[in-house]
Design a protein around this motif. Structure first.
Motif, PDB file in Angstrom:
ATOM      1  N   SER A   1      -0.998  25.223  -7.544  1.00 60.81           N
ATOM      2  CA  SER A   1      -0.945  23.848  -8.013  1.00 60.81           C
ATOM      3  C   SER A   1      -2.006  23.042  -7.273  1.00 60.81           C
ATOM      4  O   SER A   1      -2.381  23.361  -6.148  1.00 60.81           O
ATOM      5  N   GLU A   2      -2.488  22.023  -7.930  1.00 56.94           N
ATOM      6  CA  GLU A   2      -3.505  21.161  -7.336  1.00 56.94           C
ATOM      7  C   GLU A   2      -2.972  19.737  -7.305  1.00 56.94           C
ATOM      8  O   GLU A   2      -2.417  19.247  -8.288  1.00 56.94           O
ATOM      9  N   THR A   3      -3.130  19.085  -6.158  1.00 55.34           N
ATOM     10  CA  THR A   3      -2.632  17.726  -5.977  1.00 55.34           C
ATOM     11  C   THR A   3      -3.792  16.790  -5.726  1.00 55.34           C
ATOM     12  O   THR A   3      -4.673  17.070  -4.925  1.00 55.34           O
ATOM     13  N   LEU A   4      -3.793  15.675  -6.428  1.00 56.07           N
ATOM     14  CA  LEU A   4      -4.776  14.620  -6.211  1.00 56.07           C
ATOM     15  C   LEU A   4      -4.049  13.480  -5.508  1.00 56.07           C
ATOM     16  O   LEU A   4      -3.009  13.010  -5.979  1.00 56.07           O
ATOM     17  N   TRP A   5      -4.584  13.050  -4.373  1.00 55.79           N
ATOM     18  CA  TRP A   5      -3.974  11.952  -3.624  1.00 55.79           C
ATOM     19  C   TRP A   5      -4.631  10.649  -4.046  1.00 55.79           C
ATOM     20  O   TRP A   5      -5.852  10.513  -4.017  1.00 55.79           O
ATOM     21  N   VAL A   6      -3.801   9.690  -4.466  1.00 54.04           N
ATOM     22  CA  VAL A   6      -4.286   8.393  -4.926  1.00 54.04           C
ATOM     23  C   VAL A   6      -3.646   7.318  -4.056  1.00 54.04           C
ATOM     24  O   VAL A   6      -2.426   7.298  -3.874  1.00 54.04           O
ATOM     25  N   SER A   7      -4.479   6.427  -3.519  1.00 50.22           N
ATOM     26  CA  SER A   7      -3.974   5.280  -2.761  1.00 50.22           C
ATOM     27  C   SER A   7      -3.672   4.162  -3.754  1.00 50.22           C
ATOM     28  O   SER A   7      -4.518   3.824  -4.589  1.00 50.22           O
ATOM     29  N   LEU A   8      -2.478   3.596  -3.663  1.00 50.44           N
ATOM     30  CA  LEU A   8      -2.095   2.482  -4.533  1.00 50.44           C
ATOM     31  C   LEU A   8      -2.188   1.175  -3.765  1.00 50.44           C
ATOM     32  O   LEU A   8      -1.739   1.085  -2.621  1.00 50.44           O
TER      33      LEU A   8
ATOM     34  N   HIS B   1       3.837  -9.408  -8.380  1.00 53.65           N
ATOM     35  CA  HIS B   1       5.046  -8.748  -8.909  1.00 53.65           C
ATOM     36  C   HIS B   1       4.969  -7.230  -8.749  1.00 53.65           C
ATOM     37  O   HIS B   1       5.980  -6.573  -8.506  1.00 53.65           O
ATOM     38  N   GLN B   2       3.781  -6.681  -8.883  1.00 55.50           N
ATOM     39  CA  GLN B   2       3.622  -5.242  -8.714  1.00 55.50           C
ATOM     40  C   GLN B   2       3.889  -4.855  -7.258  1.00 55.50           C
ATOM     41  O   GLN B   2       4.427  -3.788  -6.979  1.00 55.50           O
ATOM     42  N   CYS B   3       3.545  -5.731  -6.340  1.00 56.96           N
ATOM     43  CA  CYS B   3       3.827  -5.516  -4.921  1.00 56.96           C
ATOM     44  C   CYS B   3       5.331  -5.417  -4.701  1.00 56.96           C
ATOM     45  O   CYS B   3       5.822  -4.520  -4.022  1.00 56.96           O
ATOM     46  N   GLU B   4       6.077  -6.335  -5.298  1.00 56.83           N
ATOM     47  CA  GLU B   4       7.535  -6.333  -5.159  1.00 56.83           C
ATOM     48  C   GLU B   4       8.134  -5.050  -5.726  1.00 56.83           C
ATOM     49  O   GLU B   4       9.027  -4.450  -5.119  1.00 56.83           O
ATOM     50  N   ALA B   5       7.665  -4.616  -6.889  1.00 55.65           N
ATOM     51  CA  ALA B   5       8.190  -3.395  -7.510  1.00 55.65           C
ATOM     52  C   ALA B   5       7.884  -2.176  -6.650  1.00 55.65           C
ATOM     53  O   ALA B   5       8.740  -1.313  -6.455  1.00 55.65           O
ATOM     54  N   LEU B   6       6.668  -2.107  -6.109  1.00 51.72           N
ATOM     55  CA  LEU B   6       6.290  -0.959  -5.291  1.00 51.72           C
ATOM     56  C   LEU B   6       7.071  -0.927  -3.981  1.00 51.72           C
ATOM     57  O   LEU B   6       7.478   0.138  -3.525  1.00 51.72           O
TER      58      LEU B   6
ATOM     59  N   LEU C   1       0.846  -1.192   0.000  1.00 49.59           N
ATOM     60  CA  LEU C   1       0.000   0.000   0.000  1.00 49.59           C
ATOM     61  C   LEU C   1       0.881   1.241   0.000  1.00 49.59           C
ATOM     62  O   LEU C   1       1.923   1.262   0.659  1.00 49.59           O
ATOM     63  N   ALA C   2       0.449   2.257  -0.721  1.00 50.74           N
ATOM     64  CA  ALA C   2       1.210   3.508  -0.760  1.00 50.74           C
ATOM     65  C   ALA C   2       0.273   4.646  -1.142  1.00 50.74           C
ATOM     66  O   ALA C   2      -0.779   4.425  -1.747  1.00 50.74           O
ATOM     67  N   ASN C   3       0.658   5.860  -0.792  1.00 56.53           N
ATOM     68  CA  ASN C   3      -0.074   7.057  -1.182  1.00 56.53           C
ATOM     69  C   ASN C   3       0.769   7.842  -2.172  1.00 56.53           C
ATOM     70  O   ASN C   3       1.959   8.081  -1.945  1.00 56.53           O
ATOM     71  N   LEU C   4       0.137   8.239  -3.248  1.00 56.21           N
ATOM     72  CA  LEU C   4       0.821   8.908  -4.339  1.00 56.21           C
ATOM     73  C   LEU C   4       0.235  10.303  -4.530  1.00 56.21           C
ATOM     74  O   LEU C   4      -0.977  10.466  -4.613  1.00 56.21           O
ATOM     75  N   ALA C   5       1.105  11.312  -4.580  1.00 57.55           N
ATOM     76  CA  ALA C   5       0.691  12.688  -4.843  1.00 57.55           C
ATOM     77  C   ALA C   5       0.826  12.949  -6.341  1.00 57.55           C
ATOM     78  O   ALA C   5       1.925  12.923  -6.885  1.00 57.55           O
ATOM     79  N   VAL C   6      -0.305  13.178  -7.002  1.00 55.75           N
ATOM     80  CA  VAL C   6      -0.331  13.385  -8.444  1.00 55.75           C
ATOM     81  C   VAL C   6      -0.657  14.848  -8.726  1.00 55.75           C
ATOM     82  O   VAL C   6      -1.672  15.367  -8.255  1.00 55.75           O
ATOM     83  N   ASP C   7       0.190  15.528  -9.483  1.00 51.59           N
ATOM     84  CA  ASP C   7      -0.036  16.925  -9.834  1.00 51.59           C
ATOM     85  C   ASP C   7      -1.072  16.980 -10.952  1.00 51.59           C
ATOM     86  O   ASP C   7      -0.848  16.458 -12.039  1.00 51.59           O
ATOM     87  N   VAL C   8      -2.211  17.592 -10.682  1.00 51.23           N
ATOM     88  CA  VAL C   8      -3.277  17.710 -11.679  1.00 51.23           C
ATOM     89  C   VAL C   8      -3.524  19.167 -12.059  1.00 51.23           C
ATOM     90  O   VAL C   8      -4.594  19.527 -12.528  1.00 51.23           O
ATOM     91  N   THR C   9      -2.523  19.993 -11.873  1.00 51.15           N
ATOM     92  CA  THR C   9      -2.624  21.408 -12.218  1.00 51.15           C
ATOM     93  C   THR C   9      -2.786  21.531 -13.722  1.00 51.15           C
ATOM     94  O   THR C   9      -2.053  20.918 -14.490  1.00 51.15           O
TER      95      THR C   9
ATOM     96  N   LEU D   1      -5.971   0.034  -8.144  1.00 49.28           N
ATOM     97  CA  LEU D   1      -5.529  -1.349  -8.023  1.00 49.28           C
ATOM     98  C   LEU D   1      -4.547  -1.579  -9.161  1.00 49.28           C
ATOM     99  O   LEU D   1      -4.939  -1.701 -10.325  1.00 49.28           O
ATOM    100  N   ALA D   2      -3.273  -1.611  -8.835  1.00 45.66           N
ATOM    101  CA  ALA D   2      -2.214  -1.574  -9.843  1.00 45.66           C
ATOM    102  C   ALA D   2      -2.072  -2.892 -10.598  1.00 45.66           C
ATOM    103  O   ALA D   2      -1.957  -3.949  -9.994  1.00 45.66           O
ATOM    104  N   GLU D   3      -2.091  -2.782 -11.913  1.00 45.96           N
ATOM    105  CA  GLU D   3      -1.785  -3.911 -12.784  1.00 45.96           C
ATOM    106  C   GLU D   3      -0.340  -3.841 -13.244  1.00 45.96           C
ATOM    107  O   GLU D   3       0.239  -4.834 -13.650  1.00 45.96           O
ATOM    108  N   SER D   4       0.233  -2.637 -13.172  1.00 45.68           N
ATOM    109  CA  SER D   4       1.628  -2.418 -13.545  1.00 45.68           C
ATOM    110  C   SER D   4       2.174  -1.271 -12.704  1.00 45.68           C
ATOM    111  O   SER D   4       1.505  -0.257 -12.545  1.00 45.68           O
ATOM    112  N   VAL D   5       3.369  -1.463 -12.172  1.00 49.06           N
ATOM    113  CA  VAL D   5       4.037  -0.426 -11.385  1.00 49.06           C
ATOM    114  C   VAL D   5       5.453  -0.277 -11.914  1.00 49.06           C
ATOM    115  O   VAL D   5       6.177  -1.261 -12.049  1.00 49.06           O
ATOM    116  N   ILE D   6       5.824   0.957 -12.219  1.00 49.10           N
ATOM    117  CA  ILE D   6       7.178   1.219 -12.706  1.00 49.10           C
ATOM    118  C   ILE D   6       7.802   2.303 -11.841  1.00 49.10           C
ATOM    119  O   ILE D   6       7.231   3.372 -11.666  1.00 49.10           O
ATOM    120  N   THR D   7       8.972   1.996 -11.305  1.00 50.67           N
ATOM    121  CA  THR D   7       9.754   2.961 -10.541  1.00 50.67           C
ATOM    122  C   THR D   7      11.142   3.004 -11.151  1.00 50.67           C
ATOM    123  O   THR D   7      11.478   2.185 -12.001  1.00 50.67           O
TER     124      THR D   7
END
Length: 132
Positions: A44-51, A56-61, A27-35, A95-101
């Motif tokens: 600036s406007e930020t949308l908070w999205v819970s991931l 495998h996506q768990c391991e990447a995150l 689980l993680a919280n992501l700050a997304v800039d939607v300005t 609900l992540a199907e793909s996570v890239i960092t």
């Protein structure tokens, strides 16, 4: 249900959980800039999205750290709730199907070094029969 691609910065290190059926989950919280492009006064406007990520996506995150940029694709849902102050609020969950960092795109994150030139190799002969 919506399929979405979000790109933002992690607010904190992801946390690892286990489901009732013993599946690993992150689980993680992501700050997304939607300005918008026409933002007035530099606001600036930020949308908070819970991931939520599994397998495998768990391991990447879980390899990501606070402050890193993360891209995720998956099913986006919106929920409504009443806050402690009595105001109506909404929350977004992906609900992540793909996570890239940066760390999952380049495991190990080591700098690539070019090998030193071989000093024993003979110099190439550039004399040829082509006239310029």
């Amino acid at each position: 249900m919506m399929l979405a691609n979000v790109y933002g910065r992690l607010a904190a290190d992801p946390t690892e959980k286990t489901t009732k059926t013993s599946k690993p989950m992150a689980l993680a919280n992501l700050a997304v800039d939607v300005t918008g492009q026409r933002a007035e006064d530099g606001d600036s406007e930020t949308l908070w999205v819970s991931l939520m990520a599994f397998w495998h996506q768990c391991e990447a995150l879980l390899r990501a750290e606070k402050g890193q940029m993360v891209a995720a694709i998956g099913k986006l849902t919106r929920s409504h709730y009443t806050g402690k102050d009595g105001t109506e609020r909404e929350s977004w969950t992906l609900l992540a199907e793909s996570v890239i960092t940066a760390k999952s795109a380049r495991p190990g994150a080591r700098k690539r070094q070019d090998p030193p030139p071989d000093r024993r190799a003979p110099a190439r002969d550039f004399d040829d029969a082509i006239d310029f």
